[in-house]
Design a protein around this motif. Structure first.
Motif, PDB file in Angstrom:
ATOM      1  N   SER A 121      47.415  27.688  44.325  1.00 13.12           N
ATOM      2  CA  SER A 121      47.303  28.729  45.563  1.00 13.12           C
ATOM      3  C   SER A 121      47.733  27.885  47.028  1.00 13.12           C
ATOM      4  N   ASP A 164      50.168  35.577  44.754  1.00 18.66           N
ATOM      5  CA  ASP A 164      49.204  34.469  44.190  1.00 18.66           C
ATOM      6  C   ASP A 164      48.430  35.399  43.276  1.00 18.66           C
ATOM      7  N   GLU A 165      48.359  35.119  41.896  1.00 22.08           N
ATOM      8  CA  GLU A 165      47.850  35.834  40.904  1.00 22.08           C
ATOM      9  C   GLU A 165      47.530  37.266  40.938  1.00 22.08           C
TER      10      GLU A 165
HETATM   11 MG    MG Z   1      44.706  30.031  43.129  1.00 23.54          MG
END
Ligand code: MG
Ligand code: ATP
Lengths: 251, 273
Positions: free
Chosen positions: A44, A170-171
């Protein structure tokens, strides 16, 4: 071909914690890159360094020819960071829609205040992207009345409406119920097929395998191994990659 | 017997006791009937309609507006990483919340003119050269009262505003930032509209409390409800009567304002997404 994103020896510390330890990366236009790795490995932070939600302590970030380094004077830096943010779209794990605005207002917000487009034009653009993610019928709904998958698709439309050169994910499916993951993955795959440049942090190995041009395994703030999905998933060379994949593919 | 019915009976009984008590202390009801209009809204004096309860209301309104402004700035300061902004904001909140409102009213009323006096002594001709600053330092009672109430409530409301601003998730601010919005745009268009929903109910409570605390500015001679009741009461040796008039009208005002507030809150809740 010239890279559209180029990171050079990026370092980031949170106090004593050295999170990025010299990361370099060149992303080609239309390339889809998946970043995988354990929790806390710095994925991240790396993604957020590209649009300066985190400020790297050392190293250069270049997006579409705009270079930012910590050494620049504050004014130039600020200007260039703004330029970079206009060229990057970001999708978050928690969607981060604006709950006080309807779906369409979420999407036109930045078109109005950042790009300063006239409202009719902003609406037209926003409607196009809502159609693209299959949510034009939710145009006037408020986010609280959408499912997680729908929220994430609105968030993707909101980012796409700014017509970025690169999309950062991000995910994007980690907060979703399993049965809702597919609809978001589908939108992302369409986007990849349309030729969008994408950097995706994900635990969805099937997406990485099917859609990525390149997979990067990250651990402890560095890139341990990178290659085509085939290379990484069928013949990982580094023992750390092997260990990580064993755990994740089984699950 | 239904609960509501019992409740009405209890209230009626309490009222009956109060009236019995008042007749016991030989309250002059005729005096109340004669004077309440003059005290409450300046009846019989068409030039003086901005006194009494009207003054109470507009002092409260002006003060709450000033308090909202100060609380907003205070909250931004409390949330700022800048040492000056943070330092000034925390000092303001600590000092004002740590001292009685009554003292603050007196200090502003007597202290500011004293600053003006000293400035005149140290810089002869100050008053002539800077008439505007000078006039700000020797404010009449009414603006001084508004200033004191606003400063006082602003400090208490700073914490409420801070909580309101913080109720908006970090993630939304990051999303706005990633979209290219400036911190100012993010504040005005994303954070504040949501913070407003959080702070409106407490502002309503504070406004209602303010209508009663505004009675304190009678001490510096502002002609609001309490001041007028005192004046008339003392002149006629009927203080109990006039105080009861004032009390009754503060009470009525509170009940009305509470009803208005619950309507506003209902509407807010309905539009809650
Ligand atoms: Mg992360
Ligand atoms: N704002 C911050 N302040 C302090 N430490 C932080 C901050 N953000 C991240 N960290 C730390 O930096 C390290 C890397 O975090 P990062 O979020 O980049 O990891 P990640 O690879 O994305 O993990 P995950 O899969 O859990 O999302 C972690 O140890 C995390 O606790």
């Amino acid at each position: 071909m010239d890279a559209i994103v180029r990171l050079t020896d990026l370092h980031k510390r949170f106090d004593a914690l050295h999170v990025l330890k010299g990361v370099s990366l060149a992303v080609q236009p239309r390339e889809v890159i998946c970043l995988i790795g354990r929790s806390g490995s710095g994925k991240s932070t790396l993604l957020r360094s590209i649009n300066f939600l985190e400020e790297p302590d050392a190293g250069a970030v270049e997006v579409d020819g705009i270079v930012v380094t910590p050494e620049l004077d504050t004014r130039t830096r600020r200007q260039r960071i703004r330029e970079i943010r206009l060229r990057t779209g970001m999708v978050f794990q928690e969607f981060n829609l604006f709950p006080h605005k309807s779906v369409i207002d979420n999407v036109i917000e930045a078109l109005l205040v950042v790009k300063r487009l006239p409202k009719p034009q902003a609406l037209e653009i926003a409607e196009n992207f809502l159609r693209k993610v299959g949510l034009i019928d939710k145009r006037d709904e408020y986010p609280s009345r959408l499912s997680g998958g729908q929220k994430q698709r609105v968030a993707i439309a909101r980012a796409l409406a700014m017509e970025p050169k690169v999309m950062l994910f991000d995910e994007p499916t980690s907060a979703l119920d399993p049965e809702l993951i597919g609809e978001v993955i589908k939108v992302m795959e369409d986007l990849a097929n349309d030729g969008m440049t994408m950097l995706v942090v994900t635990h969805e190995m099937s997406f990485a395998r099917d859609a990525a041009d390149r997979v990067i395994f990250m651990e402890d703030g560095i890139f341990v191994e990178e290659g085509t999905p085939d290379e990484i998933f069928t013949a990982p060379r580094d023992p750390r990659t092997q260990q990580f994949l064993q755990r994740h593919i089984r699950g | 017997m239904s609960f509501r019915y019992q409740l009405a009976l209890v209230w009626a009984a309490i009222f009956a006791c109060i009236i019995a008590f008042l007749s016991l202390i030989r309250l002059d009801l005729g005096f109340i009937g004669e004077w309440w209009g003059f005290i409450v809204y300046g009846a019989g004096n068409p030039d003086a309609w901005t006194v009494g309860i009207v003054a109470t209301l507009y002092i409260s309104l002006a003060s709450i507006l000033l308090a909202i402004l100060l609380a907003f700035l205070g909250a931004l300061g409390r949330l700022s990483k800048h040492p000056i902004a943070y330092g000034v904001a925390t000092f303001y909140v600590s000092l004002v919340r740590g001292t009685p409102l009554l003292i603050q009213i007196f200090i502003l009323f007597f202290g500011l003119p004293q600053i003006n006096q000293q400035l005149n002594r140290v810089f002869p001709g100050f008053e002539q050269q800077f008439p505007f600053i000078s006039s700000l330092l020797v404010l009449p009672a009414l603006p001084t009262g508004i200033l004191a109430l606003g400063i006082n409530y602003g400090a208490y409301m700073t914490e409420v505003f801070r909580a309101g601003i913080q109720s908006v998730g970090r993630g939304q601010i990051e999303a706005a930032t990633a979209l290219g919005m400036t911190p100012g745009q993010t504040l005005w268009r994303i954070v504040l509209p949501q913070a407003v929903r959080v702070v409106i109910p407490p502002i309503g409570n504070d406004f209602i409390a303010m209508t009663k605390d505004s009675a304190l500015v009678s001490v510096i001679g502002v002609q609001e409800l309490l001041w007028r009741s005192q004046k008339v009461g003392v002149q006629n040796f009927r203080s109990m009567e006039t105080l009861l008039i004032a009390a009754a009208f503060y009470w009525i005002m509170t009940i009305v304002l509470q009803a208005v507030q619950s309507q506003i809150e209902k509407r807010l809740a309905r539009s809650d997404r």
